[in-house]
Write a protein that holds these residues in place. Structure first.
Motif, mmCIF file in Angstrom:
data_model
loop_
_atom_site.group_PDB
_atom_site.id
_atom_site.type_symbol
_atom_site.label_atom_id
_atom_site.label_comp_id
_atom_site.label_asym_id
_atom_site.label_seq_id
_atom_site.Cartn_x
_atom_site.Cartn_y
_atom_site.Cartn_z
ATOM 1 N N ALA A 2 0.830 -1.204 0.000
ATOM 2 C CA ALA A 2 0.000 0.000 0.000
ATOM 3 C C ALA A 2 0.865 1.254 0.000
ATOM 4 N N GLU A 3 1.923 1.242 0.786
ATOM 5 C CA GLU A 3 2.807 2.405 0.839
ATOM 6 C C GLU A 3 3.528 2.622 -0.481
ATOM 7 N N ALA A 4 3.765 1.543 -1.224
ATOM 8 C CA ALA A 4 4.398 1.669 -2.539
ATOM 9 C C ALA A 4 3.503 2.433 -3.507
ATOM 10 N N ALA A 58 4.475 5.839 -5.532
ATOM 11 C CA ALA A 58 4.303 5.887 -6.986
ATOM 12 C C ALA A 58 3.412 7.057 -7.383
ATOM 13 N N ALA A 59 2.354 7.299 -6.609
ATOM 14 C CA ALA A 59 1.453 8.416 -6.900
ATOM 15 C C ALA A 59 2.179 9.743 -6.762
ATOM 16 N N ALA A 85 1.921 -0.032 -9.623
ATOM 17 C CA ALA A 85 1.788 -0.164 -8.171
ATOM 18 C C ALA A 85 0.329 -0.398 -7.777
ATOM 19 N N ASP A 86 -0.584 0.254 -8.473
ATOM 20 C CA ASP A 86 -2.017 0.105 -8.204
ATOM 21 C C ASP A 86 -2.458 -1.330 -8.439
ATOM 22 N N ARG A 87 -2.045 -1.898 -9.578
ATOM 23 C CA ARG A 87 -2.396 -3.290 -9.872
ATOM 24 C C ARG A 87 -1.785 -4.231 -8.843
ATOM 25 N N ALA A 88 -0.561 -3.933 -8.409
ATOM 26 C CA ALA A 88 0.107 -4.800 -7.438
ATOM 27 C C ALA A 88 -0.662 -4.851 -6.125
#
Length: 274
Positions: free
Chosen positions: A179-181, A185-186, A197-200
């Motif tokens: 979540a922090e990633a 990324a954002a 990152a969202d897909r992950a």
């Protein structure tokens, strides 16, 4: 989904692709882009083959796109990743036609791995085949995006609510780095970086269901929802990405606290907001 690309490749072209894959060097980008920053060279003396002379394909509105250093391990996979990034970054524009030989010249490889990667994108609905010319980036509208969000919500919301009741708190806590990633990324403002990152994060949540088919279908829908719209009229800016990522961390907090009411509200709103 658009009909997938078809075509055949000869053994000679495949050998050329293999030779290309051993060690190739791509030329520098000609315009500023986060996706086109300096790439490490794969070695000196690299040569390319089979570039622009393939039959039956002509270039149209070709533009430089991000190009990775291509290694032998998986030329097609690396080209596919680079093309997906180019789509998300707007380097490949909706409605434009791109030929495999011309893109191969830009990547410094033969047309074969580019064509194979484009065929995969056609199966995913990102491009469509234009006979004797190449591949056109599909023009998508807001209605298609809304439909994808609705289907994703129908699949993911019930699963997350079920998991909220059954998954141990410590398992949710393990997802904190993921979540922090998305927040980092954002903050970069790069749509392509955030999309990955969202897909992950969504994949990590759904993997807790133990249903591989569900994960694959959901990720395919998620990836398709990230393709840019025609005209880029609703392109998401840095503030939108940061707000979206904040929902991930808030959802994780609610899951750890087992606050089902907040989980329900956050998951429903996450898809409603696109």
């Amino acid at each position: 989904m658009k009909q997938g690309a078809q075509g055949s490749t000869g053994t000679g072209t495949e050998r050329a692709a293999d030779r290309d894959a051993r060690s190739v060097r791509v030329p520098p980008q000609t315009r500023a882009s986060d996706m086109a920053r300096a790439r490490a060279e794969a070695g000196s003396g690299a040569r390319t083959e089979g570039g622009s002379g393939a039959r039956g394909e002509h270039t149209h509105s070709e533009v430089p796109i991000p190009r990775p250093v291509v290694q032998r391990a998986s030329v097609r996979g690396q080209i596919l990743d680079a093309l997906r990034t180019a789509l998300l970054a707007g380097e490949l524009r909706p409605g434009e036609v791109y030929s495999a030989p011309a893109l191969g010249d830009q990547f410094g490889v033969s047309a074969t791995p580019v064509r194979e990667a484009m065929q995969q994108l056609a199966l995913e609905g990102a491009v469509e085949v234009v006979p004797n010319r190449g591949f056109r980036v599909v023009e998508r509208g807001a209605r298609e995006l809304a439909e994808l969000a609705e289907v994703r919500a129908l699949i993911e919301v019930p699963v997350v609510l079920r998991l909220a009741r059954s998954v141990p708190v410590e398992r949710w806590a393990e997802l904190r780095p993921v979540a922090e990633a998305t927040v980092r990324a954002a903050s970069s403002g790069c749509r392509a970086t955030y999309a990955e990152a969202d897909r992950a994060f969504h994949r990590a949540v759904l993997l807790l269901s133990g249903n591989e088919q569900l994960v694959q279908i959901s990720e395919d829908l998620h990836r398709r929802s990230q393709w840019p719209l025609v005209g880029g009229s609703v392109a998401r800016g840095r503030a939108d990405l940061i707000a979206d990522a904040a929902e991930h961390t808030a959802l994780l907090d609610a899951l750890i606290a087992r606050d089902l009411d907040v989980v329900r509200a956050l998951v429903g709103g996450h898809f409603a907001g696109g």
